[in-house]
Design a protein around this motif. Structure first.
Motif, PDB file in Angstrom:
ATOM      1  N   PRO A 236     -15.418  10.147  -0.543  1.00 11.94           N
ATOM      2  CA  PRO A 236     -15.494   8.333  -1.236  1.00 11.94           C
ATOM      3  C   PRO A 236     -14.148   7.981  -1.479  1.00 11.94           C
ATOM      4  N   ASP A 237     -12.315   9.432  -2.186  1.00  7.28           N
ATOM      5  CA  ASP A 237     -11.626   9.467  -2.230  1.00  7.28           C
ATOM      6  C   ASP A 237     -10.711   9.226  -0.872  1.00  7.28           C
ATOM      7  N   TRP A 238     -11.220   9.323   0.094  1.00  4.29           N
ATOM      8  CA  TRP A 238     -10.214   8.795   1.214  1.00  4.29           C
ATOM      9  C   TRP A 238      -9.877   7.924   1.624  1.00  4.29           C
ATOM     10  N   PRO A 239      -9.036   7.152   1.569  1.00  5.41           N
ATOM     11  CA  PRO A 239      -8.991   6.515   1.937  1.00  5.41           C
ATOM     12  C   PRO A 239      -8.499   6.102   3.988  1.00  5.41           C
ATOM     13  N   SER A 240      -9.072   5.876   4.488  1.00  2.00           N
ATOM     14  CA  SER A 240      -9.235   5.188   5.873  1.00  2.00           C
ATOM     15  C   SER A 240      -7.960   5.178   6.612  1.00  2.00           C
ATOM     16  N   PRO A 241      -7.192   4.820   7.898  1.00  2.00           N
ATOM     17  CA  PRO A 241      -6.088   4.278   7.648  1.00  2.00           C
ATOM     18  C   PRO A 241      -6.980   2.289   7.850  1.00  2.00           C
ATOM     19  N   ARG A 242      -6.403   1.601   7.996  1.00  2.00           N
ATOM     20  CA  ARG A 242      -6.488   0.174   8.325  1.00  2.00           C
ATOM     21  C   ARG A 242      -6.643   0.050   9.453  1.00  2.00           C
TER      22      ARG A 242
END
Ligand SMILES: [Zn+2]
Ligand SMILES: [Zn+2]
Ligand SMILES: [Zn+2]
Length: 678
Positions: free
Chosen positions: A357-363
């Motif tokens: 949950p802490d990994w921000p996907s690229p947009r």
């Protein structure tokens, strides 16, 4: 060239091989389209909300905001609060700003201060405005025979991790047919030695004959397109089926064992045409073209092997997105999405986000692929032209998943000799390339017709009338002329919808005269250049495919800059490797990496490093309809930024060569959250 294809043409944009694979995988998958599925309860993010002050440490580092598109704009400090840039300006004021935020929000986490170290440089998150996130992950588990790598084909790379092949940004040393043969021999031997892979095929991708150093001398009487065939492959092994896909992914090369399996699998159908297996084998060259030949071959691949590939698809998508992040990319824009692929991709990302949950996907932005008027979405629940919003991650319409435009593929690729030209190819004096809409064949002995086919004009007019921004793929001179004509005609019947509001693009837009550039300017069209055409393929274009025309017309970045035409740079990954810093470098140096002494292709078209930075950030965001949220570091925009070990703007046309691409990406923040594995 004969080409009976009614579904699109070569280049990463349209690609029968990957489309066939993806279709097979998606059909076998039970995944419901995400647009219809009830949203799953997502695991909450556990890391604290970002609250950060970054400063240049008295000039030791530099913060490049690219404010208003200026690659030279800098500030001393910036404050990130929650997922946004809250302040940019002098350090003294930034400290005051952070203090007042802390006071106003007693629940805010402690302020994290980052003082840049010597030479470090902050830039806005880099943008890949034209990639393919369905096709690239599909073949990550195949053997890689592409021209990109740090070792010669057949020599072991530094790592067995499949992502490693996506990370290579340099042309391999000594890429040639002879090395390909050695590599195939070694890989067949490895496959045969593995008891768990009995009956598996050797599947390979990325084969690019246009960059092979021993072509054309090595293969007398052959062209770029058929110098690999079953006669080339058969001496390698008489048992193991081999299937190689060309870099264009339009052509597959197979050996006799593969042809035998194809015969067994489709005996009933093939008997009608060939009567006997012997006759079929004799008549097959081993070069398969297009869906109707490539798909049956792929469907005959060993069941267990297909299952294995399918199982890895979600991981490979994540891998690709992580490679993009390692290269400093915070927004990828897919240039040929289709509705039926969106559901599974969405689901893969959801599943991964629940684990991490802490990994921000690229947009992720997307263009929806259309071939005819009937393909233009009218069901707006799945796709409508969207300016993304910052909220609601992963829902369609948000910046984590949005449709910004439609995509049309009008011709092929120049290195595949399928870009549609006014004059024939220098290396193939009868070839004018291919056009994806019916052209008037009666004039074809005089070259290609001047007037654009009515179908492309009608398609552009209709999309425009529905307010869909367009990405129109056109590589060859003639195809670009047709694209211009279509846009110029479309504005006449849609006068109430301004060209500037749509931000219509021409993709690749490889060959430009002054006249074409002026029309681009007047019609408010925005080119996106596949700048690897200069760096990677420049030498082949200059010496073999176009000769002088390449010098005069290829990727005219500086002339665009001078006319204030807003252009971007793209990789078309997997056509060329991910990496905006590498693309910036190639636009700045224009050195042809295949030439013995790194010769420059048209010095006058070099742009400055600051201009290249703007192309890879602000301009790309604007072309992807997202500059109100990303693309520069300005208050109220999202905190998407990258900390580099070195300032790319300090490198020039000489010092950047083979250097800018390797500047270490030390930190990537997406919405203020750290994206790189530490
Ligand atoms: Zn085709
Ligand atoms: Zn394309
Ligand atoms: Zn493409």
């Amino acid at each position: 060239m004969t080409h009976d294809c009614d579904h699109g043409l070569s280049c990463g944009c349209h690609n029968p091989t990957a489309e066939a694979l993806f279709k097979m995988f998606v059909q076998k998958s039970s995944a419901a389209p995400a647009t219809k599925a009830a949203p799953k309860a997502a695991k909450p993010v556990t890391s604290p909300k970002p609250f950060m002050l970054i400063h240049d440490n008295g000039g030791k580092g530099v913060i490049r905001t690219v404010a208003a598109g200026d690659g030279n704009a800098t500030v001393e400090a910036l404050v990130i609060f929650d997922d946004k840039i809250h302040f940019t300006g002098p350090l003294k004021d930034a400290r005051a700003n952070a203090a007042s935020l802390a006071q106003k929000h007693p629940d805010a986490p402690a302020l994290q201060t980052i003082a840049l170290k010597d030479g470090q440089c902050v830039v806005p998150g880099l943008i890949e405005p034209h990639v393919h996130i369905t096709t690239s992950p599909l073949m990550l588990d195949w053997e890689n025979y592409s021209p990109f790598g740090d070792t010669a084909l057949g020599e072991d790379g530094p790592s067995d991790d499949p992502s490693a092949e996506m990370e290579a940004q340099n042309l391999r040393p000594n890429y040639c047919l002879a090395k390909l043969k050695d590599a195939l021999k070694a890989d067949v031997a490895k496959l045969k030695a593995d008891p768990n892979k009995k009956g598996w095929w050797l599947l390979g991708d990325g084969v690019d004959t246009s960059l092979m150093s021993d072509f054309p001398n090595h293969a007398k009487g052959k062209t770029l397109l058929d110098c690999i065939d079953k006669n080339f492959l058969d001496p390698i092994d008489d048992q193991t089926p081999i299937l190689l896909v060309a870099a264009s992914e339009h052509t597959a090369y197979v050996n006799t064992p593969t042809l035998k399996i194809i015969w067994e699998t489709y005996k009933d159908k093939l008997t009608a045409e060939y009567q006997t297996e012997e006759n079929f084998l004799n008549k097959s060259s081993g070069v398969l073209q297009e869906m109707d030949q490539v798909v049956p071959a792929l469907e005959a691949v060993h069941e267990e092997q297909l299952e294995y590939l399918k199982k890895n698809l979600p991981n490979n998508l994540i891998r690709m997105l992580k490679v993009a992040q390692k290269r400093g990319v915070t927004l990828v824009y897919d240039a040929a999405m289709q509705d039926r692929f969106v559901g599974p991709i969405h689901e893969y990302l959801e599943t991964y986000r629940n684990e991490q949950p802490d990994w921000p996907s690229p947009r992720i932005g997307m263009a929806h692929l259309v071939n005819k008027i009937g393909d233009i979405p009218t069901d707006f629940s799945f796709a409508k032209p969207t300016r993304p919003s910052a909220d609601d991650p992963y829902q369609l319409g948000s910046l984590n998943f949005y449709y910004g435009s439609l995509k049309i593929v009008s011709d092929g690729s120049n290195q595949g000799l399928t870009g549609y030209q006014i004059k024939p190819y220098c290396c193939a004096p009868k070839e004018y390339g291919l056009y994806n809409f019916p052209v008037n064949k009666t004039d074809s002995d005089k070259g290609t017709p001047e007037k654009a086919p009515p179908e492309i004009i009608e398609l552009v007019k209709t999309a425009w009338g529905k307010k869909w921004p367009l990405m129109l793929h056109a590589n060859g001179e003639r195809a670009i002329n047709y694209a211009l004509e279509a846009y110029e005609e479309a504005v006449k019947v849609n006068g109430d919808i301004s060209a500037e509001s749509l931000r219509n693009r021409i993709e690749h837009c490889s060959l430009l005269t002054d006249e074409r550039l002026n029309r681009i300017k007047d019609a408010h069209i925005h080119p996106s250049y596949l700048i690897g055409h200069v760096g990677y393929w420049g030498w082949t274009f200059r010496n073999y495919i176009f000769e002088k025309l390449a010098e005069d017309q290829l990727d005219r970045c500086k002339s665009s800059q001078k006319r204030e035409i807003r252009f971007s740079l793209h990789s078309d990954c997997a056509v060329s490797p991910l990496g905006p810093l590498r693309m910036m470098e190639q636009a700045v140096t224009r050195k042809m990496e295949g030439s013995p002494d790194a010769r420059v292709l048209n010095e006058d078209e070099r742009i400055t490093s600051a201009e290249a930075l703007a192309a890879a950030t602000y301009n790309a965001a604007w072309q992807c309809h997202a500059e109100h949220l990303v693309g520069s570091l300005e208050p109220s925009k999202l905190a998407d930024l990258v900390i580099l070990a070195e300032d790319p703007v300090k490198l020039d046309a000489e010092t950047a060569y083979l250097k800018m691409r390797d500047i270490k990406v030390e930190t990537v923040l997406i919405g203020g959250r750290s994206a790189l594995d530490s």
